[in-house]
Design a protein around this motif. Structure first.
Motif, short mmCIF file in Angstrom:
data_model
loop_
_atom_site.label_atom_id
_atom_site.label_comp_id
_atom_site.label_asym_id
_atom_site.label_seq_id
_atom_site.Cartn_x
_atom_site.Cartn_y
_atom_site.Cartn_z
N TRP A 66 0.83 -1.21 0.00
CA TRP A 66 0.00 0.00 0.00
C TRP A 66 0.86 1.26 0.00
O TRP A 66 0.52 2.26 -0.62
N ILE A 67 1.99 1.21 0.70
CA ILE A 67 2.89 2.37 0.72
C ILE A 67 3.50 2.59 -0.67
O ILE A 67 3.57 3.72 -1.15
N ILE A 68 3.91 1.52 -1.32
CA ILE A 68 4.48 1.64 -2.67
C ILE A 68 3.45 2.17 -3.65
O ILE A 68 3.76 2.99 -4.52
N LEU A 69 2.21 1.73 -3.51
CA LEU A 69 1.15 2.18 -4.41
C LEU A 69 0.72 3.62 -4.13
O LEU A 69 -0.06 4.19 -4.90
N ALA A 70 1.23 4.21 -3.06
CA ALA A 70 0.86 5.59 -2.73
C ALA A 70 1.35 6.57 -3.79
O ALA A 70 0.68 7.58 -4.04
#
Length: 134
Positions: A31-35
């Motif tokens: 989820w952090i990478i997809l931010a």
């Protein structure tokens, strides 16, 4: 470890608190990478995953096996050590390779406590069974 410490009865001592495997943090990292491509929208989901992991407590005392979850609400699964009938390990292929899995503690009747995403489930099984024999 707040709930387990707060819920100790007279003469009860914490035997072990089980740690989550680093694999349990992968959804949060995704989820952090997809931010970046989502302009930060998935950061809310990353925070939610982080809070879920922070609020999860799994451990055993000399009297009980305890699993507590819940961010705002609280859900606990507890079983007296004397009621334990079986301790089972569930590991998939990745779990065997990377050293994580679930430990299911089954008691009398239909009750069970499942420690999920546990680091080194064989050691957890041995720890629970060593308490049972005392």
């Amino acid at each position: 470890m707040a709930y387990i410490e707060e819920s100790l009865s007279k003469g009860e001592e914490i035997h072990e608190v089980f740690k989550l495997h680093w694999f349990s943090k992968i959804p949060m990292v995704i989820w952090i990478i997809l931010a970046l491509p989502t302009l930060g929208l998935t950061l809310i989901l990353a925070i939610w995953e982080w809070l879920k992991l922070r609020s999860l407590e799994q451990g055993v005392t000399n009297k009980r096996a305890i699993r507590k979850s819940g961010i705002i609400s609280r859900k606990t699964d507890e079983m007296k050590i004397g009621s334990i009938e079986t301790v089972e390990i569930d590991q998939g292929v990745f779990g065997r390779i990377f050293g994580f899995g679930s430990v299911k503690i089954t008691g009398r009747g239909i009750s069970d406590v499942v420690f999920e995403k546990i680091d080194n489930p064989l050691e957890v099984k041995k720890s629970v069974e060593s308490i049972e024999s005392t």
